[in-house]
Design a protein around this motif. Structure first.
Motif, short mmCIF file in Angstrom:
data_model
loop_
_atom_site.label_atom_id
_atom_site.label_comp_id
_atom_site.label_asym_id
_atom_site.label_seq_id
_atom_site.Cartn_x
_atom_site.Cartn_y
_atom_site.Cartn_z
N GLN A 19 0.92 -1.05 0.07
CA GLN A 19 -0.09 0.12 -0.10
C GLN A 19 0.81 1.41 -0.17
O GLN A 19 0.53 2.27 -0.83
N LEU A 20 1.87 1.29 0.64
CA LEU A 20 2.93 2.34 0.65
C LEU A 20 3.54 2.76 -0.58
O LEU A 20 3.67 3.91 -0.86
N ALA A 21 3.94 1.53 -1.32
CA ALA A 21 4.57 1.83 -2.34
C ALA A 21 3.58 2.29 -3.36
O ALA A 21 4.07 3.16 -4.38
N GLN A 22 2.31 1.59 -3.56
CA GLN A 22 1.61 2.08 -4.50
C GLN A 22 1.14 3.66 -4.30
O GLN A 22 0.97 4.25 -5.32
N ALA A 23 0.86 3.99 -2.96
CA ALA A 23 0.61 5.49 -2.80
C ALA A 23 1.80 6.44 -3.20
O ALA A 23 1.67 7.41 -3.86
N ALA A 24 3.07 5.83 -3.08
CA ALA A 24 4.12 6.81 -3.29
C ALA A 24 4.20 6.96 -4.80
O ALA A 24 4.69 7.95 -5.39
N ALA A 25 4.06 5.73 -5.37
CA ALA A 25 4.42 5.72 -6.95
C ALA A 25 3.13 6.72 -7.57
O ALA A 25 3.42 7.20 -8.53
N VAL A 26 1.80 6.70 -7.29
CA VAL A 26 0.90 7.23 -7.77
C VAL A 26 0.91 8.63 -7.39
O VAL A 26 0.71 9.66 -8.36
N ALA A 27 1.51 9.01 -6.47
CA ALA A 27 1.98 10.56 -6.01
C ALA A 27 2.96 10.95 -6.58
O ALA A 27 2.84 12.26 -7.39
N GLN A 29 4.42 9.60 -9.97
CA GLN A 29 4.26 9.29 -11.44
C GLN A 29 2.96 9.20 -11.72
O GLN A 29 2.72 9.44 -12.93
N GLY A 30 1.93 9.27 -11.00
CA GLY A 30 0.53 9.22 -11.41
C GLY A 30 -0.09 7.96 -11.49
O GLY A 30 -1.42 7.94 -12.04
N ARG A 31 0.70 6.95 -11.73
CA ARG A 31 0.13 5.50 -11.71
C ARG A 31 1.34 4.68 -10.93
O ARG A 31 2.37 4.97 -10.54
#
Length: 44
Positions: A19-27, A29-31
């Motif tokens: 969840q943390l990796a996903q949130a950081a990547a979306v913030a 790169q946008g995806r």
């Protein structure tokens, strides 16, 4: 006395790290590409 060490690249485990990796990547790169970043594990 000598010691031997082993360094291994491993992906983090668990739901929270995903969840943390996903949130950081979306913030940033946008995806999220679905790949967890690798971490170094040092073992003696």
């Amino acid at each position: 006395m000598t010691s031997r060490f082993l360094c291994v690249k491993v992906p983090p485990a668990g739901v929270r790290s995903r969840q943390l990796a996903q949130a950081a990547a979306v913030a940033e790169q946008g995806r999220w590409d679905g790949v967890l970043p690798e971490l170094w594990l040092l073992a003696k």
